[in-house]
Motif scaffolding. Sequence first.
Motif, PDB file in Angstrom:
ATOM      1  N   LEU A 175       0.831  -1.209   0.000  1.00 19.69           N
ATOM      2  CA  LEU A 175       0.000   0.000   0.000  1.00 19.69           C
ATOM      3  C   LEU A 175       0.866   1.259   0.000  1.00 19.69           C
ATOM      4  CD1 LEU A 175      -2.839  -1.039   2.474  1.00 19.69           C
ATOM      5  CD2 LEU A 175      -3.144  -0.382   0.070  1.00 19.69           C
ATOM      6  N   VAL A 176       1.982   1.211   0.706  1.00 17.40           N
ATOM      7  CA  VAL A 176       2.887   2.362   0.762  1.00 17.40           C
ATOM      8  C   VAL A 176       3.551   2.586  -0.592  1.00 17.40           C
ATOM      9  CG1 VAL A 176       5.027   3.251   1.771  1.00 17.40           C
ATOM     10  CG2 VAL A 176       3.295   2.198   3.249  1.00 17.40           C
ATOM     11  N   LYS A 177       4.088   1.528  -1.173  1.00  9.26           N
ATOM     12  CA  LYS A 177       4.880   1.708  -2.388  1.00  9.26           C
ATOM     13  C   LYS A 177       4.047   1.769  -3.667  1.00  9.26           C
ATOM     14  CE  LYS A 177       6.124  -3.224  -2.861  1.00  9.26           C
ATOM     15  NZ  LYS A 177       7.213  -4.199  -2.648  1.00  9.26           N
ATOM     16  N   GLU A 178       2.836   1.226  -3.647  1.00 10.43           N
ATOM     17  CA  GLU A 178       2.023   1.259  -4.864  1.00 10.43           C
ATOM     18  C   GLU A 178       0.987   2.378  -4.848  1.00 10.43           C
ATOM     19  OE1 GLU A 178      -0.259  -1.965  -7.621  1.00 10.43           O
ATOM     20  OE2 GLU A 178      -1.067  -1.711  -5.603  1.00 10.43           O
ATOM     21  N   ALA A 179       0.337   2.603  -3.705  1.00 11.49           N
ATOM     22  CA  ALA A 179      -0.746   3.591  -3.629  1.00 11.49           C
ATOM     23  C   ALA A 179      -0.296   4.923  -3.046  1.00 11.49           C
ATOM     24  CB  ALA A 179      -1.912   3.031  -2.801  1.00 11.49           C
ATOM     25  N   GLY A 180       0.984   5.020  -2.639  1.00 10.61           N
ATOM     26  CA  GLY A 180       1.451   6.264  -2.039  1.00 10.61           C
ATOM     27  C   GLY A 180       0.889   6.512  -0.654  1.00 10.61           C
ATOM     28  N   SER A 181       0.430   5.451  -0.003  1.00  4.13           N
ATOM     29  CA  SER A 181      -0.126   5.571   1.342  1.00  4.13           C
ATOM     30  C   SER A 181       0.986   5.832   2.345  1.00  4.13           C
ATOM     31  CB  SER A 181      -0.850   4.281   1.733  1.00  4.13           C
ATOM     32  OG  SER A 181      -1.828   3.918   0.789  1.00  4.13           O
ATOM     33  N   THR A 182       0.729   6.715   3.290  1.00  7.00           N
ATOM     34  CA  THR A 182       1.653   6.813   4.410  1.00  7.00           C
ATOM     35  C   THR A 182       1.517   5.533   5.232  1.00  7.00           C
ATOM     36  OG1 THR A 182       0.034   7.858   5.877  1.00  7.00           O
ATOM     37  CG2 THR A 182       1.393   9.324   4.508  1.00  7.00           C
ATOM     38  N   VAL A 183       2.498   5.260   6.056  1.00  7.01           N
ATOM     39  CA  VAL A 183       2.434   4.066   6.899  1.00  7.01           C
ATOM     40  C   VAL A 183       1.219   4.144   7.817  1.00  7.01           C
ATOM     41  CG1 VAL A 183       3.610   2.750   8.703  1.00  7.01           C
ATOM     42  CG2 VAL A 183       4.922   3.696   6.782  1.00  7.01           C
ATOM     43  N   MET A 184       0.931   5.352   8.326  1.00  4.63           N
ATOM     44  CA  MET A 184      -0.232   5.524   9.203  1.00  4.63           C
ATOM     45  C   MET A 184      -1.514   5.171   8.475  1.00  4.63           C
ATOM     46  SD  MET A 184       0.597   9.005  11.392  1.00  4.63           S
ATOM     47  CE  MET A 184       1.380   9.937  10.064  1.00  4.63           C
ATOM     48  N   LYS A 185      -1.672   5.705   7.256  1.00  2.00           N
ATOM     49  CA  LYS A 185      -2.887   5.439   6.486  1.00  2.00           C
ATOM     50  C   LYS A 185      -2.985   3.977   6.105  1.00  2.00           C
ATOM     51  CE  LYS A 185      -4.932   5.005   2.214  1.00  2.00           C
ATOM     52  NZ  LYS A 185      -4.650   4.033   1.146  1.00  2.00           N
ATOM     53  N   ALA A 186      -1.883   3.375   5.660  1.00  3.56           N
ATOM     54  CA  ALA A 186      -1.899   1.975   5.244  1.00  3.56           C
ATOM     55  C   ALA A 186      -2.280   1.065   6.410  1.00  3.56           C
ATOM     56  CB  ALA A 186      -0.541   1.580   4.679  1.00  3.56           C
ATOM     57  N   SER A 187      -1.804   1.394   7.593  1.00  2.20           N
ATOM     58  CA  SER A 187      -2.126   0.592   8.781  1.00  2.20           C
ATOM     59  C   SER A 187      -3.610   0.671   9.103  1.00  2.20           C
ATOM     60  CB  SER A 187      -1.295   1.063   9.977  1.00  2.20           C
ATOM     61  OG  SER A 187       0.091   0.948   9.714  1.00  2.20           O
ATOM     62  N   VAL A 188      -4.165   1.858   9.021  1.00  2.00           N
ATOM     63  CA  VAL A 188      -5.603   2.035   9.268  1.00  2.00           C
ATOM     64  C   VAL A 188      -6.413   1.325   8.186  1.00  2.00           C
ATOM     65  CG1 VAL A 188      -7.481   3.720   9.370  1.00  2.00           C
ATOM     66  CG2 VAL A 188      -5.320   4.177  10.555  1.00  2.00           C
ATOM     67  N   GLU A 189      -5.974   1.423   6.935  1.00  2.00           N
ATOM     68  CA  GLU A 189      -6.682   0.761   5.841  1.00  2.00           C
ATOM     69  C   GLU A 189      -6.691  -0.749   6.030  1.00  2.00           C
ATOM     70  OE1 GLU A 189      -6.787   0.436   0.948  1.00  2.00           O
ATOM     71  OE2 GLU A 189      -5.399   1.835   1.914  1.00  2.00           O
ATOM     72  N   PHE A 190      -5.563  -1.301   6.468  1.00  2.00           N
ATOM     73  CA  PHE A 190      -5.500  -2.738   6.720  1.00  2.00           C
ATOM     74  C   PHE A 190      -6.516  -3.138   7.784  1.00  2.00           C
ATOM     75  CE2 PHE A 190      -4.118  -6.290   9.292  1.00  2.00           C
ATOM     76  CZ  PHE A 190      -3.924  -7.273   8.344  1.00  2.00           C
ATOM     77  N   GLN A 191      -6.575  -2.385   8.886  1.00  2.00           N
ATOM     78  CA  GLN A 191      -7.483  -2.739   9.977  1.00  2.00           C
ATOM     79  C   GLN A 191      -8.940  -2.607   9.544  1.00  2.00           C
ATOM     80  OE1 GLN A 191      -6.565  -4.073  13.021  1.00  2.00           O
ATOM     81  NE2 GLN A 191      -8.769  -4.493  13.043  1.00  2.00           N
ATOM     82  N   ALA A 192      -9.253  -1.566   8.770  1.00  2.00           N
ATOM     83  CA  ALA A 192     -10.620  -1.403   8.275  1.00  2.00           C
ATOM     84  C   ALA A 192     -11.010  -2.570   7.381  1.00  2.00           C
ATOM     85  CB  ALA A 192     -10.742  -0.084   7.515  1.00  2.00           C
ATOM     86  N   SER A 193     -10.062  -3.044   6.581  1.00  2.00           N
ATOM     87  CA  SER A 193     -10.316  -4.178   5.696  1.00  2.00           C
ATOM     88  C   SER A 193     -10.543  -5.451   6.497  1.00  2.00           C
ATOM     89  CB  SER A 193      -9.135  -4.367   4.736  1.00  2.00           C
ATOM     90  OG  SER A 193      -8.890  -3.190   3.995  1.00  2.00           O
ATOM     91  N   LEU A 194      -9.748  -5.623   7.536  1.00  2.00           N
ATOM     92  CA  LEU A 194      -9.906  -6.786   8.407  1.00  2.00           C
ATOM     93  C   LEU A 194     -11.282  -6.777   9.061  1.00  2.00           C
ATOM     94  CD1 LEU A 194      -7.937  -9.117   9.205  1.00  2.00           C
ATOM     95  CD2 LEU A 194      -7.523  -7.860  11.322  1.00  2.00           C
ATOM     96  N   ASN A 195     -11.739  -5.597   9.476  1.00  2.00           N
ATOM     97  CA  ASN A 195     -13.062  -5.483  10.092  1.00  2.00           C
ATOM     98  C   ASN A 195     -14.174  -5.861   9.113  1.00  2.00           C
ATOM     99  OD1 ASN A 195     -11.837  -4.579  12.420  1.00  2.00           O
ATOM    100  ND2 ASN A 195     -12.239  -2.413  12.033  1.00  2.00           N
ATOM    101  N   ILE A 196     -13.982  -5.502   7.840  1.00  2.00           N
ATOM    102  CA  ILE A 196     -14.961  -5.864   6.810  1.00  2.00           C
ATOM    103  C   ILE A 196     -15.082  -7.380   6.704  1.00  2.00           C
ATOM    104  CG2 ILE A 196     -15.291  -5.950   4.308  1.00  2.00           C
ATOM    105  CD1 ILE A 196     -16.211  -3.336   5.278  1.00  2.00           C
ATOM    106  N   VAL A 197     -13.937  -8.066   6.664  1.00  2.00           N
ATOM    107  CA  VAL A 197     -13.957  -9.525   6.528  1.00  2.00           C
ATOM    108  C   VAL A 197     -14.583 -10.162   7.765  1.00  2.00           C
ATOM    109  CG1 VAL A 197     -12.582 -11.603   6.166  1.00  2.00           C
ATOM    110  CG2 VAL A 197     -11.939  -9.477   5.018  1.00  2.00           C
ATOM    111  N   LYS A 198     -14.244  -9.654   8.933  1.00  2.00           N
ATOM    112  CA  LYS A 198     -14.830 -10.200  10.167  1.00  2.00           C
ATOM    113  C   LYS A 198     -16.347 -10.019  10.178  1.00  2.00           C
ATOM    114  CE  LYS A 198     -10.735  -9.617  13.113  1.00  2.00           C
ATOM    115  NZ  LYS A 198     -10.150  -8.878  14.258  1.00  2.00           N
ATOM    116  N   GLU A 199     -16.811  -8.856   9.718  1.00  2.00           N
ATOM    117  CA  GLU A 199     -18.255  -8.618   9.627  1.00  2.00           C
ATOM    118  C   GLU A 199     -18.886  -9.598   8.653  1.00  2.00           C
ATOM    119  OE1 GLU A 199     -21.955  -6.530  10.279  1.00  2.00           O
ATOM    120  OE2 GLU A 199     -20.051  -6.446  11.368  1.00  2.00           O
ATOM    121  N   ALA A 200     -18.196  -9.872   7.547  1.00  2.00           N
ATOM    122  CA  ALA A 200     -18.750 -10.739   6.504  1.00  2.00           C
ATOM    123  C   ALA A 200     -18.821 -12.204   6.927  1.00  2.00           C
ATOM    124  CB  ALA A 200     -17.930 -10.606   5.220  1.00  2.00           C
ATOM    125  N   THR A 201     -18.064 -12.600   7.936  1.00  2.00           N
ATOM    126  CA  THR A 201     -18.121 -14.006   8.364  1.00  2.00           C
ATOM    127  C   THR A 201     -19.508 -14.402   8.837  1.00  2.00           C
ATOM    128  OG1 THR A 201     -17.395 -13.455  10.627  1.00  2.00           O
ATOM    129  CG2 THR A 201     -15.678 -14.063   9.023  1.00  2.00           C
TER     130      THR A 201
END
Length: 490
Positions: free
Chosen positions: A90-116
């Motif tokens: 996410l940092v090297k391809e999307a230009g995400s800061t480490v802070m943003k990429a970390s938050v994006e990862f957690q939000a994505s994880l929450n989506i999958v957990k909700e979908a279970t």
Amino acid sequence: MLKTDFSRMYIDGEWRKGSSDKSMTNKNPFNGEELVTIQSAAKGDLNEAYEAAARAQEKWATELPQNKRAVLEKLVTVMEENKELIIDWLVKEAGSTVMKASVEFQASLNIVKEATGYPYHMEGKIMPSQTPGKENRVYRNPLGVIGIISPWNFPFHLAIRSIAPAIATGNAVVLKPATDTPVTGGLIFASIFEAAGLPKGLLNVVVGRGSEIGDEIVTHPVPRLISFTGSTEVGRHIGELAGRNLKKTALELGGNNALVVLDDADIEQAVESALFGKFYHQGQICMSLNRIFVHKDIYEKFAERFTELAKNLKYGDPADKTTNVGPLINKDQVDRIMKDVKTSVEQGAKIQLGGQADGNVMEPTVLTGVTNKMPIAENEIFGPVAVLIPFDSEEEAVQMVNESPYGLSGSVHSSNIERGTSFAHKIHTGMIHVNDQSVNDEAHMPFGGEKDSGLGRFNGEWVLEEFTTLKWLSVQHTPRDYGPFISQLK
């Protein structure tokens, strides 16, 4: 082990080269480093992907709910085990800061957990009938195959929020990522779902230019729904194509989101909200603050404090963990924003901070003296430019916010919660937040916009309405009396 060679696309459980004679070179938006070159997909590849999805979906639709859930639970484990790899991409391809990429990862994880839980939410209803001896049943079924077109700004999160619920509700997927983020918006999902044990054919990833396969993603006869996140212009075109072919759409499009600071607001709290809502991920978020309206009585004090703190924002290399503002995704975005800034300054706006760019990195910029009709206020900025606009009354603020054709997100600050809530009710938008900023997304809450900001809702129970269909099945338990239509025949 997770596959990390992303030079091939993924169709029917196999990694293969695209059959187009063109290729796509993926580059780091900060330093221009080449990340991967991918042979593009042609229409034949897309057709194979959709046909594979259709075949696989027939069996998956009848799969036991615990087996669907098990794949998603395994996906959570795979994602957690590969968190650093995903963040790095996410940092090297999307230009995400480490802070943003970390938050994006957690939000994505929450989506999958909700979908279970979704495999167990495919409930039906037994309802009464107006006909004697009849029982009405309503069943919720998967749509079939869903075509997903993911964006480049939050590529991982905004792709998984469609993929996970689609798979969980018994559908199959063909995914086309944005050309700027083919890995984090596409190919990396093939790798993690493969590792999670998803049966082949249920997730297919095709990487290609919109000019070659863009329309065919929508018009192909197999998909029943097209899920798209991106610009309103492209979304409108997709909606037209889908409507002509009688397909459903879930469209999350552009925004011109506002923060309104009422005269009784806590200025420090409002400034902090505005800084986050404006500059988080360089303002490249559909929910980012585009316009900051401040009551005239506190405008100068707000502008002074906002600019003072904005000067401390660190911008540059997104891989530096202390960086707040990284690069824009490409030079075209920089040029577009700089043009709107220049025109607005010519019309009377004043640059209080920034206004320059180095490559794809644009300085955090603050403009005052802006009117609601200047291009920097009328257009969706999608960059690190803060626009401060004064207003005289609540009525004027409501009018200025609502005259935008967009209606995605928004926010209002007031020391009186009921006053802020009353104001929020008057804003024509799909989401709005009191004493906060506009960038909010929770996996269990309905996400979507009004007007030119799109159609449908993602997340929680609401996404089920988008990715499933209802079937009415009636059962006549006793012989039905068809009245004179039949009696006169005997």
